[in-house]
Design a protein around this motif. Structure first.
Motif, PDB file in Angstrom:
ATOM      1  N   ALA A 146     -26.692  21.667 -11.209  1.00 19.54           N
ATOM      2  CA  ALA A 146     -27.868  21.004 -11.781  1.00 19.54           C
ATOM      3  C   ALA A 146     -29.102  21.831 -11.471  1.00 19.54           C
ATOM      4  O   ALA A 146     -29.006  22.985 -11.030  1.00 19.54           O
ATOM      5  N   TRP A 147     -30.273  21.228 -11.672  1.00 13.12           N
ATOM      6  CA  TRP A 147     -31.539  21.935 -11.540  1.00 13.12           C
ATOM      7  C   TRP A 147     -32.567  21.035 -10.867  1.00 13.12           C
ATOM      8  O   TRP A 147     -32.641  19.842 -11.149  1.00 13.12           O
ATOM      9  N   ASP A 148     -33.360  21.628  -9.978  1.00  8.54           N
ATOM     10  CA  ASP A 148     -34.543  20.963  -9.437  1.00  8.54           C
ATOM     11  C   ASP A 148     -35.768  21.714  -9.941  1.00  8.54           C
ATOM     12  O   ASP A 148     -35.750  22.950 -10.028  1.00  8.54           O
ATOM     13  N   PHE A 149     -36.834  20.972 -10.231  1.00  7.58           N
ATOM     14  CA  PHE A 149     -38.058  21.594 -10.738  1.00  7.58           C
ATOM     15  C   PHE A 149     -39.239  21.217  -9.848  1.00  7.58           C
ATOM     16  O   PHE A 149     -39.495  20.028  -9.617  1.00  7.58           O
ATOM     17  N   ASN A 150     -39.932  22.223  -9.335  1.00 12.46           N
ATOM     18  CA  ASN A 150     -41.172  22.033  -8.584  1.00 12.46           C
ATOM     19  C   ASN A 150     -42.366  22.348  -9.479  1.00 12.46           C
ATOM     20  O   ASN A 150     -42.409  23.422 -10.092  1.00 12.46           O
ATOM     21  N   TYR A 151     -43.298  21.424  -9.549  1.00 11.08           N
ATOM     22  CA  TYR A 151     -44.568  21.676 -10.236  1.00 11.08           C
ATOM     23  C   TYR A 151     -45.553  22.095  -9.145  1.00 11.08           C
ATOM     24  O   TYR A 151     -46.155  21.256  -8.470  1.00 11.08           O
ATOM     25  N   VAL A 152     -45.664  23.410  -8.968  1.00 11.40           N
ATOM     26  CA  VAL A 152     -46.300  23.965  -7.780  1.00 11.40           C
ATOM     27  C   VAL A 152     -47.767  23.588  -7.691  1.00 11.40           C
ATOM     28  O   VAL A 152     -48.262  23.160  -6.637  1.00 11.40           O
ATOM     29  N   ASP A 153     -48.512  23.726  -8.770  1.00 13.36           N
ATOM     30  CA  ASP A 153     -49.955  23.470  -8.746  1.00 13.36           C
ATOM     31  C   ASP A 153     -50.263  22.010  -8.442  1.00 13.36           C
ATOM     32  O   ASP A 153     -51.264  21.699  -7.788  1.00 13.36           O
ATOM     33  N   GLU A 154     -49.407  21.111  -8.939  1.00 17.22           N
ATOM     34  CA  GLU A 154     -49.650  19.675  -8.738  1.00 17.22           C
ATOM     35  C   GLU A 154     -48.964  19.139  -7.484  1.00 17.22           C
ATOM     36  O   GLU A 154     -49.136  17.969  -7.128  1.00 17.22           O
ATOM     37  N   ASP A 155     -48.132  19.963  -6.814  1.00 17.07           N
ATOM     38  CA  ASP A 155     -47.435  19.589  -5.589  1.00 17.07           C
ATOM     39  C   ASP A 155     -46.569  18.347  -5.786  1.00 17.07           C
ATOM     40  O   ASP A 155     -46.561  17.434  -4.969  1.00 17.07           O
ATOM     41  N   VAL A 156     -45.813  18.342  -6.890  1.00 17.51           N
ATOM     42  CA  VAL A 156     -44.829  17.285  -7.137  1.00 17.51           C
ATOM     43  C   VAL A 156     -43.532  17.955  -7.567  1.00 17.51           C
ATOM     44  O   VAL A 156     -43.509  19.142  -7.895  1.00 17.51           O
ATOM     45  N   TYR A 157     -42.452  17.187  -7.560  1.00 12.73           N
ATOM     46  CA  TYR A 157     -41.159  17.757  -7.904  1.00 12.73           C
ATOM     47  C   TYR A 157     -40.337  16.774  -8.717  1.00 12.73           C
ATOM     48  O   TYR A 157     -40.610  15.565  -8.743  1.00 12.73           O
TER      49      TYR A 157
END
Length: 297
Positions: A146-157
């Motif tokens: 599977a895949w995990d996604f980090n939204y780096v600028d917003e500090d959420v995942y």
């Protein structure tokens, strides 16, 4: 002089016919029937036309070479066939320097040409965004399966699980809501950092016409600007184990306001922070900071 005039008159209808045929082609036909193109719609990303251009041009060159090669082969079979009453071997052609040079130089030119244009386009596609540009930073982490996604600028995942088979519908169908989804804002510069937790995977969004390998212990990057809203299928393009076929994801390109709403929905779920390497299975890889095993002397 008369011969050149005949060639000129022959070229006119050929060029006119070719122009008419190309003018009647659909967007899909002009782009080699590749995904990522719809009639009256912009390409999915800023790179898709570049990739399709390389693909279509390569096929045109190869078709021309194929037509000439097969034409000469068929002509030789017919022109030099054994006639009735002929015996023995025909005159053998050997050590013809001009022909041997031609057979060497032409393929070399073709290979160098394909290499040059491929390297040119790859350099453009792989070029990072300039400093000072507004860039959305995403981290995609692959894992079996599977895949995990980090939204780096917003500090959420957004964590993901492998595709789940549905109990309803045709055999082998999936529960669409269970497939991990990466949400991206349209017309934004996107930098995707690609990391793997266990084995080699490959990040492939089909309509983007580009994929990138994800190698444990090495970080790769993808630079793309989505230019059309929509939902696009993604998958792992590297055989990575038993459930490789279920390692799917979606990319949803939305407006800026929808993107911000999605980020807020992740915060509302308590998914703040970043998923990091602490979940990696390969903790003894070089570069991870873990102590390395030494061979006994």
């Amino acid at each position: 002089m008369r011969h050149n005039r005949r060639l000129r008159w022959a070229a006119v209808p050929i060029a006119a016919s070719l122009s008419l045929v190309l003018a009647g082609c659909t967007t899909a036909q002009l782009n080699g029937f590749l995904p990522g193109f719809e009639e009256g719609q912009p390409p999915v990303t800023d790179n898709t036309e570049r990739v399709s251009g390389l693909w279509v041009t390569s096929w045109i060159v190869l078709l021309v070479v194929g037509i000439i090669t097969w034409g000469l082969t068929i002509w030789a079979v017919i022109a030099y066939r054994r006639r009735k009453g002929q015996t023995g071997l025909p005159v053998q052609l050997r050590y013809n320097m001009p022909i041997e040079v031609f057979y060497t130089v032409v393929p070399l030119i073709l290979v160098l040409g394909f290499f040059a244009f491929t390297a040119r386009d790859q350099q453009e596609i792989e070029q990072p965004f300039a400093e000072g540009e507004d860039v959305v930073h995403i981290e995609a982490i692959s894992k079996q399966w599977a895949w995990d996604f980090n939204y780096v600028d917003e500090d959420v995942y957004s964590p993901g699980i492998q595709g789940q088979l549905s109990d309803e519908g045709p055999a082998g169908s999936l529960v669409e809501s269970e497939i991990p989804t990466l949400v991206l804002p349209v017309d934004a510069h996107i930098e995707i950092e690609l990391n793997a937790r266990d084995v080699i995977h490959s990040f492939w969004v089909v309509d983007f016409l580009y994929k990138k390998d994800m190698i444990p212990g090495k970080t790769n990057y993808m630079y793309v600007t989505p230019t059309r809203e929509g939902t696009y299928a993604g998958k792992c393009a590297e055989l990575c184990g038993e459930y490789h076929s279920l390692m799917l994801f979606n990319v949803k390109v939305v407006s800026e306001s929808e993107y911000q709403d999605y980020i807020q929905s992740l915060r509302d779920k308590g998914q703040e922070g970043q998923l990091s390497s602490e979940y990696d299975r390969n903790q003894n890889l070089p570069g991870t900071g873990a102590p390395q095993l030494k061979e006994e002397e």
